[in-house]
Design a protein around this motif. Structure first.
Motif, short mmCIF file in Angstrom:
data_model
loop_
_atom_site.label_atom_id
_atom_site.label_comp_id
_atom_site.label_asym_id
_atom_site.label_seq_id
_atom_site.Cartn_x
_atom_site.Cartn_y
_atom_site.Cartn_z
N ARG A 199 33.30 15.96 13.68
CA ARG A 199 32.43 16.39 12.58
C ARG A 199 32.98 15.94 11.23
NH1 ARG A 199 28.53 20.15 13.97
NH2 ARG A 199 28.48 20.95 11.83
N LEU A 200 34.30 15.98 11.07
CA LEU A 200 34.90 15.51 9.82
C LEU A 200 34.65 14.03 9.62
CD1 LEU A 200 38.33 17.39 9.87
CD2 LEU A 200 36.38 17.85 8.38
N ARG A 201 34.82 13.24 10.65
CA ARG A 201 34.60 11.80 10.53
C ARG A 201 33.13 11.48 10.26
NH1 ARG A 201 38.33 8.51 14.90
NH2 ARG A 201 40.30 9.64 14.54
N THR A 202 32.26 12.22 10.92
CA THR A 202 30.83 11.99 10.68
C THR A 202 30.45 12.35 9.26
OG1 THR A 202 30.40 12.47 13.01
CG2 THR A 202 28.53 12.52 11.52
N ALA A 203 30.99 13.42 8.73
CA ALA A 203 30.67 13.83 7.35
C ALA A 203 31.13 12.76 6.35
CB ALA A 203 31.32 15.17 7.04
N ARG A 204 32.26 12.11 6.62
CA ARG A 204 32.73 11.05 5.72
C ARG A 204 31.83 9.83 5.76
NH1 ARG A 204 37.87 12.07 8.33
NH2 ARG A 204 39.09 13.62 7.14
N ALA A 205 31.13 9.62 6.87
CA ALA A 205 30.25 8.45 7.01
C ALA A 205 28.89 8.66 6.38
CB ALA A 205 30.08 8.10 8.49
N LEU A 206 28.58 9.88 5.93
CA LEU A 206 27.27 10.16 5.36
C LEU A 206 27.18 9.71 3.91
CD1 LEU A 206 26.71 13.77 6.75
CD2 LEU A 206 25.77 11.64 7.65
N HIS A 207 25.95 9.60 3.44
CA HIS A 207 25.69 9.33 2.02
C HIS A 207 26.20 10.51 1.18
CE1 HIS A 207 23.37 8.72 -1.69
NE2 HIS A 207 23.29 7.46 -1.32
N PRO A 208 26.71 10.28 -0.02
CA PRO A 208 27.20 11.40 -0.84
C PRO A 208 26.18 12.52 -1.06
CG PRO A 208 27.93 9.33 -1.77
CD PRO A 208 27.01 8.98 -0.64
#
Length: 344
Positions: A199-208
């Protein structure tokens, strides 16, 4: 499965197809006004319904009012040219089929909702540019996706379901950075979910704009502890540099000159006579207005008299014929001599 069961299923499918044909046969007057069409099973191809109109033998026509098409649990593996007959479709559900390609979707310019779940697709569908700018809901669950190439074109996408595919690492989520309106994402069932910090890695890959606690990932909202830290902007905006000279040194010089005891202790330059620059400028201005007139009578034996206007007339004296006259009489004599000399 027993042979009797297979035969029963085949007969049931044939009966349903015949029923569908009878419902559409002879009803050509109503078909142009249909807005939604749903069929679950019994179709071998898309053209069988859209072009053949259920097998009633009528010629193909344009479904002008049709905006919703749901064709699920059918046996077709690809689309065909009959997609052109439904150009105004906004919702298309082709889930639970055997699709391996999606050629033909580029004819649907107004597509907003697309369901391609439970097929055999290995890549994202190719759409036309208006559809890229209109699609808001996309499901590709239970396919054979190994990458998300092409997803960056769907810039207004709000819901994305790519669960139960073959996405191996979070590096494949790079296209998500272009989706600023995404609010729901499903990734469960992919190999990348095996990471402990998935979930942390996915959140970093999202648009701001998506990195908020209002974003839903795999059915759960992102917690604040899962969001990447943001760089806080400074409380005050830094002052912009001015184009002209800064008035700071001028004010400092004036204020230091106005304060007592802040006089310049450097020795004055040679020839200045100890005067300040201000007094020197004022004196220079007075000198520029001084007019010197030398009046001399070349034919006279009298000594030349000098008229100076810089001083007061009361301080000047002149000597004529050995006698010392008052200053105003001496001036008068000089003026008369000047008139005679000039022929006045």
């Amino acid at each position: 499965m027993a042979a009797d069961d297979r035969e029963l299923i085949a007969r049931t499918a044939a009966a349903l197809r015949d029923t569908c044909d009878r419902l559409l046969n002879g009803d050509a007057a109503r078909r142009p006004y249909l807005r939604a069409l749903s069929c679950a099973g019994g179709l071998a191809s898309l053209a069988e319904l859209l072009a053949g109109c259920g097998g009633d033998g009528s010629s193909p026509f344009l479904w002008e009012e049709l905006t919703e098409v749901r064709l699920t649990r059918c046996r077709f593996e690809a689309l065909d040219e009959s997609v052109r007959l439904v150009p105004h479709v906004c919702l298309l559900d082709l889930s639970q089929n055997r699709l391996v390609a999606t050629d033909g979707l580029e004819y649907l310019a107004g597509l907003q909702h697309l369901n391609l779940a439970h097929n055999q697709l290995s890549g994202l569908p190719q759409l036309c540019m208006p559809a890229y700018l209109a699609l808001r809901w996309l499901s590709l669950s239970s396919n054979k996706l190994e990458s998300l190439d092409g997803l960056q074109e769907m810039v207004v996408l709000e819901h994305l379901d790519v669960s139960f595919n073959f996405l191996l690492s979070h590096a494949l989520l790079g296209p998500l950075l272009e989706l600023g309106r995404l609010r729901t994402l499903h990734l469960r069932g992919n190999p990348l979910c095996c990471y402990s910090d998935h979930r942390l890695r996915t959140a970093r890959a999202l648009h701001p704009l998506c990195q908020t606690d209002q974003f839903w990932l795999d059915g759960w909202r992102l917690e604040r502890s899962e969001l990447p830290p943001r760089q806080r902007a400074p409380a005050t905006r830094p002052a912009l540099p001015s184009a002209g000279p800064s008035p700071g040194p001028v004010r400092t010089a004036l204020s230091s000159a106005a304060r007592p005891g802040s006089l310049d202790t450097r020795p004055p330059p040679i020839g200045s006579g100890g005067s300040t620059p201000g007094s020197r400028r004022r004196r220079t201005k007075r000198r520029s207005r001084v007019n010197l007139a030398d009046i001399s009578d070349l034919g006279s034996t009298r000594p030349a008299a000098v008229l100076t206007t810089s001083g007061s007339l009361s301080d000047q004296t002149s000597s004529l014929d050995g006698r010392e006259l008052p200053s105003h009489l001496a001036t008068r004599e000089q003026i008369e001599g000047l008139r005679q000399q000039l022929g006045a």
